[in-house]
Design a protein around this motif. Structure first.
Motif, PDB file in Angstrom:
ATOM      1  N   THR A   1       3.090   6.007  -2.718  1.00  0.00           N
ATOM      2  CA  THR A   1       4.239   6.911  -2.795  1.00  0.00           C
ATOM      3  C   THR A   1       5.172   6.640  -3.963  1.00  0.00           C
ATOM      4  O   THR A   1       5.990   7.492  -4.307  1.00  0.00           O
ATOM      5  N   GLY A   2       5.095   5.435  -4.527  1.00  0.00           N
ATOM      6  CA  GLY A   2       6.005   5.078  -5.603  1.00  0.00           C
ATOM      7  C   GLY A   2       7.366   4.612  -5.122  1.00  0.00           C
ATOM      8  O   GLY A   2       8.279   4.412  -5.913  1.00  0.00           O
ATOM      9  N   MET A   3       7.517   4.463  -3.808  1.00  0.00           N
ATOM     10  CA  MET A   3       8.787   3.973  -3.260  1.00  0.00           C
ATOM     11  C   MET A   3       8.520   3.024  -2.106  1.00  0.00           C
ATOM     12  O   MET A   3       7.431   3.037  -1.542  1.00  0.00           O
ATOM     13  N   THR A   4       9.530   2.223  -1.798  1.00  0.00           N
ATOM     14  CA  THR A   4       9.370   1.303  -0.684  1.00  0.00           C
ATOM     15  C   THR A   4       9.546   2.051   0.641  1.00  0.00           C
ATOM     16  O   THR A   4      10.059   3.173   0.673  1.00  0.00           O
TER      17      THR A   4
ATOM     18  N   LEU B   1       0.845  -1.208   0.000  1.00  0.00           N
ATOM     19  CA  LEU B   1       0.000   0.000   0.000  1.00  0.00           C
ATOM     20  C   LEU B   1       0.871   1.245   0.000  1.00  0.00           C
ATOM     21  O   LEU B   1       0.616   2.190  -0.754  1.00  0.00           O
ATOM     22  N   PHE B   2       1.900   1.253   0.831  1.00  0.00           N
ATOM     23  CA  PHE B   2       2.816   2.397   0.887  1.00  0.00           C
ATOM     24  C   PHE B   2       3.439   2.647  -0.487  1.00  0.00           C
ATOM     25  O   PHE B   2       3.457   3.774  -0.968  1.00  0.00           O
ATOM     26  N   LYS B   3       3.918   1.581  -1.124  1.00  0.00           N
ATOM     27  CA  LYS B   3       4.549   1.732  -2.433  1.00  0.00           C
ATOM     28  C   LYS B   3       3.551   2.205  -3.482  1.00  0.00           C
ATOM     29  O   LYS B   3       3.873   3.050  -4.321  1.00  0.00           O
ATOM     30  N   SER B   4       2.319   1.706  -3.432  1.00  0.00           N
ATOM     31  CA  SER B   4       1.329   2.134  -4.426  1.00  0.00           C
ATOM     32  C   SER B   4       0.955   3.608  -4.229  1.00  0.00           C
ATOM     33  O   SER B   4       0.631   4.299  -5.185  1.00  0.00           O
TER      34      SER B   4
END
Length: 69
Positions: A8-11, A3-6
């Motif tokens: 923000t685009g980053m891990t 969810l965070f990556k989706s």
């Protein structure tokens, strides 16, 4: 993590490194702490890894960044 990556685009670890490096940049500008002390202060246990991450994200070593200021 997904969810965070989706959103923000980053891990999470990439984001955490960005935050740590921004804090390190401030410490390099505003203090006389040694690079290994700054690495420890911002959460890196290995100062060589810190320098590697710093150079990757900033484009220069912590020492070069400090001398530029």
């Amino acid at each position: 993590g997904q969810l965070f990556k989706s959103q923000t685009g980053m891990t999470v670890s990439e984001y955490l490194n960005l935050v740590r490096i921004e804090k390190a940049k401030t410490l390099l500008k505003e203090t006389t702490l040694k690079v290994y002390e700054i690495a420890d202060e911002v959460g890196f246990t290995d100062s060589f890894y810190f320098s590697s991450v710093f150079k990757k994200l900033v484009g220069m070593s912590p020492k070069e960044y400090r001398e530029m200021q």
